[in-house]
Design a protein around this motif. Structure first.
Motif, short mmCIF file in Angstrom:
data_model
loop_
_atom_site.label_atom_id
_atom_site.label_comp_id
_atom_site.label_asym_id
_atom_site.label_seq_id
_atom_site.Cartn_x
_atom_site.Cartn_y
_atom_site.Cartn_z
N VAL A 1 -4.18 29.09 -6.71
CA VAL A 1 -4.52 28.28 -7.89
C VAL A 1 -5.02 29.17 -9.02
O VAL A 1 -4.64 29.01 -10.18
CB VAL A 1 -5.56 27.21 -7.54
N ALA A 2 -5.89 30.13 -8.69
CA ALA A 2 -6.43 31.04 -9.71
C ALA A 2 -5.30 31.85 -10.35
O ALA A 2 -5.22 31.95 -11.58
CB ALA A 2 -7.46 31.97 -9.08
N GLU B 1 -11.40 35.80 -12.07
CA GLU B 1 -11.76 37.05 -12.74
C GLU B 1 -10.77 38.15 -12.40
O GLU B 1 -10.36 38.94 -13.26
CB GLU B 1 -13.18 37.46 -12.37
N ARG B 2 -10.42 38.22 -11.10
CA ARG B 2 -9.45 39.23 -10.67
C ARG B 2 -8.10 39.02 -11.33
O ARG B 2 -7.49 39.97 -11.84
CB ARG B 2 -9.30 39.17 -9.14
N ALA B 3 -7.63 37.77 -11.35
CA ALA B 3 -6.34 37.47 -11.98
C ALA B 3 -6.37 37.76 -13.47
O ALA B 3 -5.40 38.27 -14.04
CB ALA B 3 -5.99 36.00 -11.74
N LEU B 4 -7.50 37.48 -14.09
CA LEU B 4 -7.66 37.72 -15.52
C LEU B 4 -7.63 39.21 -15.84
O LEU B 4 -6.92 39.66 -16.75
CB LEU B 4 -8.97 37.11 -15.99
N LEU B 5 -8.36 39.98 -15.06
CA LEU B 5 -8.41 41.42 -15.29
C LEU B 5 -7.08 42.08 -14.98
O LEU B 5 -6.61 42.95 -15.73
CB LEU B 5 -9.52 42.04 -14.43
N VAL C 1 -15.23 34.89 -21.10
CA VAL C 1 -16.30 34.73 -20.13
C VAL C 1 -16.00 33.45 -19.34
O VAL C 1 -15.54 32.46 -19.91
CB VAL C 1 -17.70 34.64 -20.79
N ILE C 2 -16.21 33.50 -18.04
CA ILE C 2 -15.99 32.32 -17.21
C ILE C 2 -17.31 31.56 -17.08
O ILE C 2 -18.29 32.10 -16.57
CB ILE C 2 -15.43 32.69 -15.83
N GLY C 3 -17.31 30.33 -17.57
CA GLY C 3 -18.50 29.50 -17.50
C GLY C 3 -18.56 28.74 -16.19
O GLY C 3 -18.09 29.21 -15.16
#
Length: 202
Positions: A50-51, A100-104, A78-80
């Motif tokens: 899903v992420a 966060e991992r997928a975003l980076l 930033v992830i709230g």
């Protein structure tokens, strides 16, 4: 007497076999990326897939690509809060880390620490001011401000009858501009699982 010794010997043999077998419990190591679904509930595979899918959908949407092009630089996210409104105990922290991992790894955006992590980081920087050498102490008020905030919810609907049940998961995410508070992107991911067994406990 011989019969008694024979019975005792047989009992000891059975006990040794039972003890050596570990009570019938077997442990097998498996690939952490493999898909396993024993209970039908939300698991690590759901969190990871899903992420990955939702972050990709967000960053590849035409509107977000256009905004990034107009910015002329890599946006910082930033992830709230991601609220678990489902009937299950879901490790939201693991889901956030997967995002966060997928975003980076996407390379399309940077992200900064969330509010809880920033408080700990600020405490460390403040402590350095009086304890670290001038050459190595990090300066105050030099943080990178986020451009966007990603927030979301996890919801479920359960339909159960006898030994059969259907669990419907819906994950909703929103990307908001921190300066204007405009909603830049909204996405959702749905998962539906059918479970059939003698006794289902949810």
């Amino acid at each position: 007497m011989r019969k008694l010794f024979a019975i005792l010997a047989l009992g000891c043999s059975l006990c040794m076999v039972a003890c050596s077998s570990g009570g019938g419990k077997t442990v097998t190591r498996i690939d952490t990326n493999s898909t396993t679904d024993l209970s039908g509930k939300w698991n690590d595979t759901d969190s990871r897939l899903v992420a990955d899918e939702m972050i990709l959908s967000c960053l590849q949407s035409q509107k977000i690509e256009k905004i990034i092009g107009e910015m002329g630089r890599t946006p910082t996210v930033v992830i709230g809060k991601v609220r678990n409104k489902s009937h299950e105990h879901i490790s939201v922290e693991t889901f956030v880390k997967d995002m966060e991992r997928a975003l980076l790894n996407s390379g399309a955006a940077d992200f900064v620490a969330n509010s809880a992590e920033r408080a700990e980081l600020r405490s460390e920087v403040a402590d350095q001011q009086g304890n670290a050498t001038e050459e190595t102490a990090k300066e105050l008020h030099q943080e990178t401000g986020a451009d966007w905030m990603l927030t979301g919810t996890i919801n479920t609907i359960v339909d159960q009858e006898g030994g059969q049940s259907v669990i419907f998961y819906q994950v909703d995410l929103e990307l908001t501009d921190l300066q204007s508070h405009k909603k830049l992107w909204m996405g959702d991911k749905k998962i539906k699982k059918f479970i059939s067994k003698d006794s289902v406990k949810l």
